[in-house]
Design an enzyme around this catalytic site. Structure first.
Site, mmCIF file in Angstrom:
data_model
loop_
_atom_site.group_PDB
_atom_site.id
_atom_site.type_symbol
_atom_site.label_atom_id
_atom_site.label_comp_id
_atom_site.label_asym_id
_atom_site.label_seq_id
_atom_site.Cartn_x
_atom_site.Cartn_y
_atom_site.Cartn_z
ATOM 1 N N ASP A 110 0.845 -1.200 0.000
ATOM 2 C CA ASP A 110 0.000 0.000 0.000
ATOM 3 C C ASP A 110 0.881 1.252 0.000
ATOM 4 O O ASP A 110 1.590 1.511 0.971
ATOM 5 C CB ASP A 110 -0.895 -0.025 1.250
ATOM 6 C CG ASP A 110 -2.005 0.999 1.164
ATOM 7 O OD1 ASP A 110 -2.004 1.812 0.223
ATOM 8 O OD2 ASP A 110 -2.875 0.983 2.053
ATOM 9 N N ASP A 111 0.836 1.995 -1.081
ATOM 10 C CA ASP A 111 1.595 3.261 -1.211
ATOM 11 C C ASP A 111 3.106 3.028 -1.320
ATOM 12 O O ASP A 111 3.897 3.881 -0.902
ATOM 13 C CB ASP A 111 1.321 4.219 -0.038
ATOM 14 C CG ASP A 111 -0.113 4.702 0.043
ATOM 15 O OD1 ASP A 111 -0.938 4.255 -0.770
ATOM 16 O OD2 ASP A 111 -0.412 5.526 0.930
ATOM 17 N N LYS A 168 -5.480 -5.408 3.978
ATOM 18 C CA LYS A 168 -6.397 -4.282 3.732
ATOM 19 C C LYS A 168 -7.333 -4.599 2.573
ATOM 20 O O LYS A 168 -6.901 -5.080 1.534
ATOM 21 C CB LYS A 168 -5.568 -3.040 3.435
ATOM 22 C CG LYS A 168 -6.384 -1.827 3.003
ATOM 23 C CD LYS A 168 -5.494 -0.612 2.937
ATOM 24 C CE LYS A 168 -6.127 0.502 2.134
ATOM 25 N NZ LYS A 168 -5.261 1.692 2.085
ATOM 26 N N ARG A 202 -7.568 -1.100 -6.106
ATOM 27 C CA ARG A 202 -7.844 -2.468 -5.642
ATOM 28 C C ARG A 202 -8.997 -3.091 -6.424
ATOM 29 O O ARG A 202 -8.980 -4.291 -6.749
ATOM 30 C CB ARG A 202 -8.166 -2.444 -4.140
ATOM 31 C CG ARG A 202 -6.900 -2.237 -3.341
ATOM 32 C CD ARG A 202 -7.109 -1.496 -2.032
ATOM 33 N NE ARG A 202 -5.818 -0.966 -1.626
ATOM 34 C CZ ARG A 202 -4.903 -1.645 -0.947
ATOM 35 N NH1 ARG A 202 -5.175 -2.864 -0.509
ATOM 36 N NH2 ARG A 202 -3.743 -1.101 -0.657
ATOM 37 N N ASP A 211 -0.471 -0.759 -4.806
ATOM 38 C CA ASP A 211 -1.729 -0.166 -5.288
ATOM 39 C C ASP A 211 -1.563 1.220 -5.897
ATOM 40 O O ASP A 211 -2.353 1.642 -6.726
ATOM 41 C CB ASP A 211 -2.769 -0.114 -4.156
ATOM 42 C CG ASP A 211 -2.388 0.853 -3.041
ATOM 43 O OD1 ASP A 211 -1.176 1.144 -2.867
ATOM 44 O OD2 ASP A 211 -3.296 1.327 -2.331
ATOM 45 N N ASN A 212 -0.546 1.950 -5.449
ATOM 46 C CA ASN A 212 -0.303 3.299 -5.993
ATOM 47 C C ASN A 212 1.053 3.766 -5.482
ATOM 48 O O ASN A 212 1.690 3.115 -4.657
ATOM 49 C CB ASN A 212 -1.423 4.282 -5.609
ATOM 50 C CG ASN A 212 -1.714 4.347 -4.123
ATOM 51 O OD1 ASN A 212 -2.738 3.852 -3.657
ATOM 52 N ND2 ASN A 212 -0.816 4.928 -3.360
ATOM 53 N N LYS A 239 1.649 9.327 -5.203
ATOM 54 C CA LYS A 239 0.244 8.979 -4.958
ATOM 55 C C LYS A 239 -0.691 10.151 -5.224
ATOM 56 O O LYS A 239 -0.402 11.274 -4.828
ATOM 57 C CB LYS A 239 0.106 8.533 -3.500
ATOM 58 C CG LYS A 239 -1.334 8.311 -3.020
ATOM 59 C CD LYS A 239 -1.360 7.782 -1.613
ATOM 60 C CE LYS A 239 -2.786 7.648 -1.101
ATOM 61 N NZ LYS A 239 -2.846 6.940 0.194
ATOM 62 N N HIS A 275 1.458 2.441 4.024
ATOM 63 C CA HIS A 275 0.544 3.584 4.153
ATOM 64 C C HIS A 275 0.734 4.172 5.545
ATOM 65 O O HIS A 275 0.829 3.423 6.527
ATOM 66 C CB HIS A 275 -0.876 3.037 3.984
ATOM 67 C CG HIS A 275 -1.951 4.059 3.843
ATOM 68 N ND1 HIS A 275 -2.306 4.901 4.862
ATOM 69 C CD2 HIS A 275 -2.776 4.356 2.794
ATOM 70 C CE1 HIS A 275 -3.311 5.675 4.459
ATOM 71 N NE2 HIS A 275 -3.603 5.365 3.195
ATOM 72 N N CYS A 328 -6.178 4.220 -3.331
ATOM 73 C CA CYS A 328 -6.427 2.833 -2.925
ATOM 74 C C CYS A 328 -7.663 2.161 -3.532
ATOM 75 O O CYS A 328 -7.545 1.130 -4.187
ATOM 76 C CB CYS A 328 -6.563 2.761 -1.401
ATOM 77 S SG CYS A 328 -5.042 3.168 -0.531
ATOM 78 N N HIS A 358 -10.678 -2.392 1.605
ATOM 79 C CA HIS A 358 -10.994 -1.057 1.063
ATOM 80 C C HIS A 358 -11.902 -1.083 -0.167
ATOM 81 O O HIS A 358 -11.807 -0.223 -1.047
ATOM 82 C CB HIS A 358 -9.701 -0.273 0.746
ATOM 83 C CG HIS A 358 -9.871 1.199 1.057
ATOM 84 N ND1 HIS A 358 -8.871 2.120 0.951
ATOM 85 C CD2 HIS A 358 -10.974 1.876 1.467
ATOM 86 C CE1 HIS A 358 -9.329 3.310 1.284
ATOM 87 N NE2 HIS A 358 -10.597 3.172 1.600
ATOM 88 N N SER A 387 -8.411 2.067 5.056
ATOM 89 C CA SER A 387 -7.028 2.472 5.314
ATOM 90 C C SER A 387 -6.730 2.557 6.810
ATOM 91 O O SER A 387 -7.608 2.829 7.627
ATOM 92 C CB SER A 387 -6.740 3.826 4.665
ATOM 93 O OG SER A 387 -6.794 3.688 3.268
HETATM 94 MG MG MG Z 1 -2.620 3.070 -1.356
#
Ligand code: MG
Length: 472
Positions: A42-43, A139, A86, A290-291, A311, A238, A82, A141, A164
């Site tokens: 994540d991130d 996660k 996803r 994811d980003n 992001k 994240h 996010c 989301h 998140s």
């Molecule tokens: Mg993310």
């Protein structure tokens, strides 16, 4: 029958029988479709792993995974935040098609009443239809209400947080931004859910990476005799950042590096479990994010390396990700691929390899990357669409990227959308940092990209007015 002949007769039957069993077992193992593990950070930024050039974050397990498999240099998530990212991974569809794209609120929040539409087919649903066991860890989301959770979307089991890790802060807390940066302040009231029940609140995030890992490896061991799909979606890196006590001070990159190095440890645990269980040669493992990195958080955010921004925006740093795939014996070791790939392609590739059905009653944006993985052919993807909410901001075609709109990621810049006509044009293979606008030199390329956009809009299916995430 003389005794000696009798013995040899019996022996022949026993040997023939054991041979038959061996053949049958071999047939069964070769007929069995591959298992899939998707590890989703994540991130995580393009420049955050040592095999992608980070000088002080050590990721030996990911580096080994890349050395034994394939490492992509031009691989994209389908959104820069996010929720839509996803949704695209799990449906093989652009967020603008799958209902998880919103201009107003770009991701789901704890007070959101919506989630991934029931009519969407997730990778877990496609695989469970043909007999796979599926577990989601980490996660989610894509909606925190029971009807949207993983167990309603093809997964047999779920252990993780529904949105998140910075959401659901305890109300009335007087602390501001400074405290938000402090991982010791536990006022993020994020629930930890098993299947559909809250089992811990607030989730103890200091051990969360380790616990997701233990759950995922335990799932692999208990399902080793049947095809399985593991979705291990870490809630790190994240912000707010947490790591287990064993990883405090682990990295020369500080807290952020500690967090990445614990994720790297987790990858090592998963691959080691597959080796120990004799599953390595029948399991395709993906690692991506994811980003891009959340740059406004200073050294609590990662790095996009030589890519621009991070992001929340449609510059390369927002959506181009590290991506590694591992399948010993099938993916040639040590491959570096410059083919364009996307998280949406994971959907199509896995379903195809499994012998499942890629839905044909809707537009699927993922392509089958099997020839790229096996080194038998080039990729089928020659373009990428960069959306922000429901707005098409930019398009990549081959090495070219045209920005029709640009917009900042967060803060005041996030409200400033700038239109470009003609679009800004960059040759990403010469200029990955998007510094030199060459639009004036290539009107033919811009015209071609305009045609791609026109064709794309013809089959967009859903009018933008229907694409808001339902809230409350
Ligand atoms: Mg993310």
């Amino acid at each position: 029958m003389p005794f000696a002949r009798y013995v040899s007769f019996v022996l022949a039957i026993v040997i023939a029988g054991s041979c038959a069993r061996t053949v049958a077992a071999d047939d069964a193992s070769t007929a069995r479709p591959p298992n899939f593990v998707v590890i989703f950070a994540d991130d995580l930024g393009y420049g955050d792993l040592s095999c992608y050039g980070h000088p002080t974050i050590a990721t030996p397990h990911l580096d080994r995974m890349a050395a034994e498999g394939i490492r992509f240099t031009q691989f994209y998530s389908a959104a820069s935040v996010c929720t839509p990212s996803r949704a695209a991974l799990l449906t093989g569809r652009l967020p603008v098609r799958n209902g998880m794209s919103s201009d107003r609120r770009r991701v789901l929040f704890p007070n959101s009443g919506g989630g991934i539409p029931a009519e969407e087919v997730t990778l877990a649903e496609g695989l469970s239809e043909i007999g796979y066991a599926a577990g989601a860890f980490g996660k989610w989301h894509l909606g925190h209400l029971p009807q949207f959770l993983p167990t309603s979307n093809g997964f047999d089991t779920y252990f993780g947080i529904p949105y998140s890790n910075d959401m659901d802060r305890v109300s009335g807390d007087p602390k501001g931004r400074a405290a938000f940066w402090d991982p010791k302040v536990e006022y993020w009231n994020v629930p930890l859910i098993r299947d559909t029940e809250i089992v811990e609140r607030p989730a103890d995030q200091t051990t969360i990476t380790r616990r997701y890992t233990e759950e995922a490896t335990s799932f692999i061991r208990s399902h080793k005799s049947e095809p399985f799909f593991v979705y291990l979606a870490h809630s790190m890196p994240h912000v707010p950042l947490f790591r287990s006590p064993e990883f405090e001070g682990h990295s020369r990159r500080g807290l952020y590096g500690d967090v990445i190095e614990e994720i790297d440890w987790s990858v090592g645990q998963v691959l080691q479990t597959l080796r120990e269980e004799g599953l390595a040669e029948n399991t395709l493992v993906w690692f991506t994010s994811d980003n891009g990195p959340w740059l406004i958080f200073g050294d609590h955010g990662g790095s996009a390396g030589l890519l621009k921004d991070g992001k929340g925006c449609t510059w390369e740093g927002g959506m181009r990700e590290p991506a590694i795939a591992w399948w010993p014996g099938t993916i040639p070791a040590g491959t570096v691929s410059m083919e364009i790939g996307s998280t949406m392609d994971i959907f199509t590739t896995c379903l195809t390899l499994a012998g499942g059905t890629v839905p044909d009653d809707r537009v699927i944006d993922g392509v089958d990357l099997t020839p790229v993985l096996k080194g038998t052919g080039s990729g089928a993807r020659d373009h990428m669409f960069y959306y922000r909410g429901t707005e098409l901001m930019a398009v990549r075609f081959g090495p070219w990227k045209a920005h029709f709109h640009t917009q900042g990621a967060y803060g005041a810049d996030a409200r400033k959308r700038v239109a470009h006509d003609p679009p800004l044009l960059f040759n990403l293979e010469h200029d990955p940092s998007e510094k030199q606008n060459v639009a004036g030199d290539h009107p033919d390329v811009i015209e071609k990209i305009r045609q791609i956009v026109a064709r794309h809009r013809e089959n967009l299916e859903v009018p933008p007015s229907q694409l808001e995430i339902p809230l409350n």
